[in-house]
Design an enzyme around this catalytic site. Structure first.
Site, PDB file in Angstrom:
ATOM      1  CD  GLN A   1      -3.125  -0.869   0.310  1.00  0.00           C
ATOM      2  OE1 GLN A   1      -3.102   0.037  -0.501  1.00  0.00           O
ATOM      3  NE2 GLN A   1      -4.147  -1.696   0.423  1.00  0.00           N
TER       4      GLN A   1
ATOM      5  CD  GLU B   1      -0.491 -11.782  -4.336  1.00  0.00           C
ATOM      6  OE1 GLU B   1      -0.268 -11.555  -5.532  1.00  0.00           O
ATOM      7  OE2 GLU B   1      -1.433 -11.291  -3.688  1.00  0.00           O
TER       8      GLU B   1
ATOM      9  CB  CYS C   1      -8.158  -0.795  -4.685  1.00  0.00           C
ATOM     10  SG  CYS C   1      -7.830  -2.006  -5.977  1.00  0.00           S
TER      11      CYS C   1
END
Length: 394
Positions: free
Chosen positions: A221, A277, A349
């Site tokens: 981030q 991930e 997001c």
């Protein structure tokens, strides 16, 4: 012209990356809230579930600078190109008010290093030169920085190695320095090959006493103070829920999963965390954090999220999803809807794709939702949503 912050580049028309700079901050937040509420009108939503937005600082909130390198080797320009196809349209943004104040002293040293190492800026039209970008990241935890030079080839490596000790002497806070090799003549920020020039390869950050690690080619981030609030909020939302097995999908460096696992283990709850991930670099960082925290039954894997989920036959109590802008997508949303974990924590997001995903999660209702203003002066924002299975679906 009244601007939310003072920016000479916006006034001159040199840079319009902050599209909403002419709106005061209150108006920015109001429009983001209205946008989110409109998107959620198609799903189960009550205003009483909506928490006040988490606000951001208006200046110096970014931990990262992505600088296009142009000009010439003696006088490099670090900033942006007004015309992406024309190196002559360069604007120097070393004084951008969004960057940490400490960057002001770093940029001149980097410009001097470029000249000393003979790193000729890449010329887009001529397709000549070597240095394309400089990527600079700072940890708010200890103010250490990571510097990455994106080059077309390795031809300048000997000169860089010759000058690197001088750079480290001038910038002792530069704990991680690397070269990224991106040979293509294309608008691609970085290539696959990373050459480390320092022994240290990760930058430590800490949010809420949770160590997280920033590494080249791993997402992190860009607004650390708001990110810390985001992770901390997720932790507080789930700490009293009956959770033992949790999945952290699109886990990145593990921020959400580690926060949740730590608070549950502190309450002597036996948990099992699996983080998924696609980026091996991010998984490396997440695994490092788990080891430093001495968390038990925590496993991070570099896999495709949808493929992993569809191959499982165990039901988690909590599924955390923090997807890229495209959202989790219909196949995964429909699978989770049928799998029916008791809770889903969705961090987004891109509220537009999140709202679409929520329509496929018909078995769920919104328990809590909060907007996090990760990107002031733009239309973008982050949103955190806690979903619980509807009582008639249990």
């Amino acid at each position: 012209m009244n601007l939310a912050i003072n920016c000479e580049h916006y006034l001159k028309g040199d840079c319009r990356s902050c599209q909403w700079l002419e709106k005061n901050y209150g108006q920015q937040l109001q429009e983001k809230e209205q946008h989110l509420e409109k998107l959620l009108s198609a799903v189960k939503f009550s205003e009483e579930n909506y928490l006040s937005p988490c606000q951001s600082s208006l200046t110096h909130f970014r931990n990262k600078a992505k600088m296009v390198v142009s000009g010439n080797v003696e006088r490099p320009i670090l900033g942006i190109l007004q015309d992406p196809n024309d190196s002559q349209s360069a604007v120097d943004l070393c004084d951008c008010p969004l960057y940490p104040t400490q960057f002001q002293a770093i940029f001149p040293v980097l410009k001097d290093f470029i000249a000393r190492a003979g790193l000729v800026p890449y010329n887009i039209k001529k397709q000549k030169g070597e240095l394309k970008y400089i990527l600079l990241t700072q940890s708010q935890y200890d103010d250490d920085v990571m510097i990455r030079f994106v080059l077309r080839s390795e031809i300048k490596l000997p000169l860089i190695q010759r000058e690197i000790n001088g750079l480290l002497t001038k910038l002792p806070q530069a704990k991680v320095i690397s070269l990224n090799i991106q040979p293509q003549h294309a608008a691609i920020l970085e290539g696959e090959k990373e050459i480390f020039l320092t022994e240290q390869q990760v930058l430590e950050e800490q949010f809420n006493q949770i160590p997280l690690f920033i590494r080249p080619q791993g997402f992190f981030q860009t607004n650390p103070l708001v990110a810390e609030e985001l992770y901390g909020t997720a932790q507080q939302w789930i700490k009293d829920l009956p959770i033992h097995r949790l999945w952290d999908l699109f886990c990145g460096v593990g921020g959400f999963g580690l926060h949740c696992a730590k608070i549950l283990q502190e309450k002597n709850i036996n948990i099992e965390l699996t983080g998924i991930e696609i980026s091996p670099s991010a998984i490396y960082s997440a695994t490092l954090s788990a080891k430093k925290l001495a968390l038990n039954n925590v496993k991070f894997q570099s896999l495709d999220v949808t493929k992993f989920s569809l191959d499982q036959n165990q039901q988690p109590d909590l599924v955390i999803v923090n997807p890229p802008r495209r959202g989790i997508g219909k196949p995964l949303a429909e699978f989770l809807n049928q799998l029916q974990p008791h809770f889903i924590l969705y961090s987004s997001c891109n509220a537009t794709t999140m709202a679409k995903d929520l329509t496929y999660l018909a078995n769920y209702k919104i328990e809590k939702i909060q907007l996090f203003d990760m990107f002031p002066h733009t239309e973008h924002y982050e949103v955190l949503t806690l979903l619980t299975i509807s009582s008639d679906k249990k």
